[in-house]
Design a protein around this motif. Sequence first.
Motif, PDB file in Angstrom:
ATOM      1  N   ALA A  10       7.386 -13.234  -7.270  1.00  0.00           N
ATOM      2  CA  ALA A  10       7.222 -12.974  -5.829  1.00  0.00           C
ATOM      3  C   ALA A  10       5.836 -12.436  -5.484  1.00  0.00           C
ATOM      4  O   ALA A  10       5.459 -12.402  -4.319  1.00  0.00           O
ATOM      5  N   GLY A  11       5.048 -12.036  -6.472  1.00  0.00           N
ATOM      6  CA  GLY A  11       3.750 -11.419  -6.172  1.00  0.00           C
ATOM      7  C   GLY A  11       3.933  -9.915  -6.088  1.00  0.00           C
ATOM      8  O   GLY A  11       4.997  -9.425  -5.714  1.00  0.00           O
ATOM      9  N   GLU A  12       2.911  -9.181  -6.441  1.00  0.00           N
ATOM     10  CA  GLU A  12       3.049  -7.722  -6.494  1.00  0.00           C
ATOM     11  C   GLU A  12       2.366  -6.997  -5.348  1.00  0.00           C
ATOM     12  O   GLU A  12       2.257  -5.777  -5.347  1.00  0.00           O
ATOM     13  N   GLY A  13       1.829  -7.738  -4.391  1.00  0.00           N
ATOM     14  CA  GLY A  13       1.288  -7.085  -3.206  1.00  0.00           C
ATOM     15  C   GLY A  13      -0.223  -6.902  -3.214  1.00  0.00           C
ATOM     16  O   GLY A  13      -0.716  -5.977  -2.580  1.00  0.00           O
ATOM     17  N   LYS A  14      -0.950  -7.782  -3.879  1.00  0.00           N
ATOM     18  CA  LYS A  14      -2.421  -7.671  -3.827  1.00  0.00           C
ATOM     19  C   LYS A  14      -2.929  -7.861  -2.404  1.00  0.00           C
ATOM     20  O   LYS A  14      -3.731  -7.073  -1.912  1.00  0.00           O
ATOM     21  N   THR A  16      -1.278  -7.554   0.364  1.00  0.00           N
ATOM     22  CA  THR A  16      -0.783  -6.454   1.192  1.00  0.00           C
ATOM     23  C   THR A  16      -1.661  -5.211   0.995  1.00  0.00           C
ATOM     24  O   THR A  16      -2.059  -4.565   1.972  1.00  0.00           O
ATOM     25  N   GLY A  72       1.827  -8.258   3.927  1.00  0.00           N
ATOM     26  CA  GLY A  72       3.224  -8.060   4.278  1.00  0.00           C
ATOM     27  C   GLY A  72       3.457  -6.735   4.981  1.00  0.00           C
ATOM     28  O   GLY A  72       2.586  -5.859   4.985  1.00  0.00           O
ATOM     29  N   GLY A  73       4.635  -6.586   5.592  1.00  0.00           N
ATOM     30  CA  GLY A  73       5.000  -5.348   6.279  1.00  0.00           C
ATOM     31  C   GLY A  73       3.988  -5.015   7.358  1.00  0.00           C
ATOM     32  O   GLY A  73       3.626  -5.870   8.169  1.00  0.00           O
ATOM     33  N   ASN A  77       1.925   0.232  -5.515  1.00  0.00           N
ATOM     34  CA  ASN A  77       2.401  -0.367  -4.264  1.00  0.00           C
ATOM     35  C   ASN A  77       3.881  -0.030  -4.112  1.00  0.00           C
ATOM     36  O   ASN A  77       4.734  -0.610  -4.776  1.00  0.00           O
ATOM     37  N   LYS A  78       4.170   0.918  -3.227  1.00  0.00           N
ATOM     38  CA  LYS A  78       5.527   1.479  -3.163  1.00  0.00           C
ATOM     39  C   LYS A  78       6.520   0.574  -2.422  1.00  0.00           C
ATOM     40  O   LYS A  78       6.258   0.130  -1.312  1.00  0.00           O
ATOM     41  N   PHE A  79       7.638   0.331  -3.096  1.00  0.00           N
ATOM     42  CA  PHE A  79       8.775  -0.358  -2.476  1.00  0.00           C
ATOM     43  C   PHE A  79       9.785   0.716  -2.093  1.00  0.00           C
ATOM     44  O   PHE A  79       9.843   1.762  -2.748  1.00  0.00           O
ATOM     45  N   TRP A 113       2.550  -1.123   3.002  1.00  0.00           N
ATOM     46  CA  TRP A 113       3.526  -2.118   3.464  1.00  0.00           C
ATOM     47  C   TRP A 113       4.423  -1.485   4.533  1.00  0.00           C
ATOM     48  O   TRP A 113       4.684  -2.067   5.565  1.00  0.00           O
ATOM     49  N   PHE A 117       7.409 -16.077   5.817  1.00  0.00           N
ATOM     50  CA  PHE A 117       7.321 -14.729   5.257  1.00  0.00           C
ATOM     51  C   PHE A 117       6.138 -14.653   4.308  1.00  0.00           C
ATOM     52  O   PHE A 117       5.567 -15.678   3.946  1.00  0.00           O
TER      53      PHE A 117
END
Length: 554
Positions: A67-71, A73, A111-112, A377-379, A407, A554
Amino acid sequence: MKTDIQIAQEARMLNIFQIANQLGLSDDDIEAYGKYKAKIDLNVLKKFEGKKDGKLVLVTAITPTPAGEGKSTVTVGLTQAINKLGYLSVAALREPSLGPVFGIKGGATGGGYSQVIPMEDINLHFTGDLHAIGAAHNLIAACIDNHLHSGNLLNIDINKITWKRCVDMNDRALRNVVIGLGGKANGIPRESSFQITVASEIMAALCLATSLIDLKQKIGNMIFAYDTTGKPLKISDLKIEGAATALLKEAIKPNLVQTLENTPVLIHGGPFANIAHGCNSILATKMALKLSDYTITEAGFAADLGAEKFLDIKCRKGNITPNCIVVVATIRALKHHGGAKELATENVEALKKGISNLDKHVENMKKYNVPVVVAINKFITDTDMEVNFIKEHCDRLNIPVALCEVWEKGGQGGEELAKLVLKELGSEKDNYKPLYPLNMSIEDKIKTICKEIYGASGVEFGKNAKKMLSTIKELNYGDLPVCISKTQKSLSDDPKLLGRPENFIVTINELRISAGAGFIVAMAGDIIDMPGLPKKPAAELIDIDENGKIEGLF
Ligand code: ADP
């Protein structure tokens, strides 16, 4: 919880001229594509020639889950956060490809509350750059087959045509095709194939070009086939580099858009991060450096792929110096590397095992003599215990680390990271040096990357690759950097080896000369340059209403 597209559609966008003004650009410096997108004139680089460059921050990541780790974002969030602190920061990102948008991953606009907008436009067609690149690429393909049909004066070996056709779509049925069927008037029948547009060498060359004329030269230098004596044939032999470049006269200009917090973003070019170098264009990065105090950019996949290529290919070709590297880590991916299957529940044991993946990427980035910081990168499923474990681990190893909540909270959630990055930038500890010198042999360059970055104990070259090593030498391409095409799922060439693999041998099956883009592609394993769609493609979720409002992206 709101979806990315809902958040994006609720944003209040500023007119693109206002965004340009933030950068000190006049209305004449840009050409608006509607109200919220613009192309920036290349003359801007000349206009600001005397101005000192700002600082450059590269955002990269640990080995990702699919899914990708949020680079993206974190890149967008960090630039929003630095702007919030009162400095001028610009993000320089890649352009999304329609393949992943309709496939598994979705769009590529963050994202977010850390997104680039208008996200629907950027993810779907944008300013047409990818279509232009496809047209330039396919013009060349059409001319090759026309040359065969018209008597083949160049003696093209029909079995050694390396130029494919391309389309910006995940379409597995086009991986192998037969063309020229239907009799003499319809061309010479032969087997061929398609690649996705982002894998085209034209895309790589556009991203590494420093001017329109440089791009034309690069296209002219591209090898499209070998003749019957084994001599490489270049696009300039077909005399069509001018026509192909003419199709790219707008595509070469960087695109200007904005974040959710109305700060400027340049989005331009998007080459694959395996068979190409995976970073946005040199022109966009150079422009961002001239126009802002802090440029935040990203490179595709994990640090062993995108960042290595950014540092060894892009920076060197563009004469760009990075000043700080941010390694994005997510707790879910580290747990995945530690063997966990359920990633949303607390599991410090798995985290303990998986953190070796982060350690290796950080060690690798330090080899370039640039300050490195870790961004968690906090979920919302991450627990305090898990966050604290990573923080304490990094503290013990003396690695600067920040929790990043961009995010969920936008720029405000990136304050801790922004302050840390600014502190590292202020320390002036950067003294960038590439991993290998260009005068090293291609064989040794590949071995250096495999051992130093991937952690391999050795490299084996298959029969074809060995033959190609001597061809490359004979043809005088030995001074080019190498671009290793490898799985993004592991530091090794085996997607199943998670964490920090050791004692493995990387096998190089094939080498290709990207003479126009200016690198040698080394294939470690079978890398597909035309992805397929999953059983349930993201396309099934996307819809549009009578007012043109899109949902499901998305
Ligand atoms: P990358 O650039 O590493 O491929 P992206 O930034 O594109 O990753 O993010 C991939 C997906 O993950 C996006 O849909 C994004 O909204 C989502 N995402 C990123 N960070 C978070 C987070 N902290 N919490 C929840 N979802 C996130």
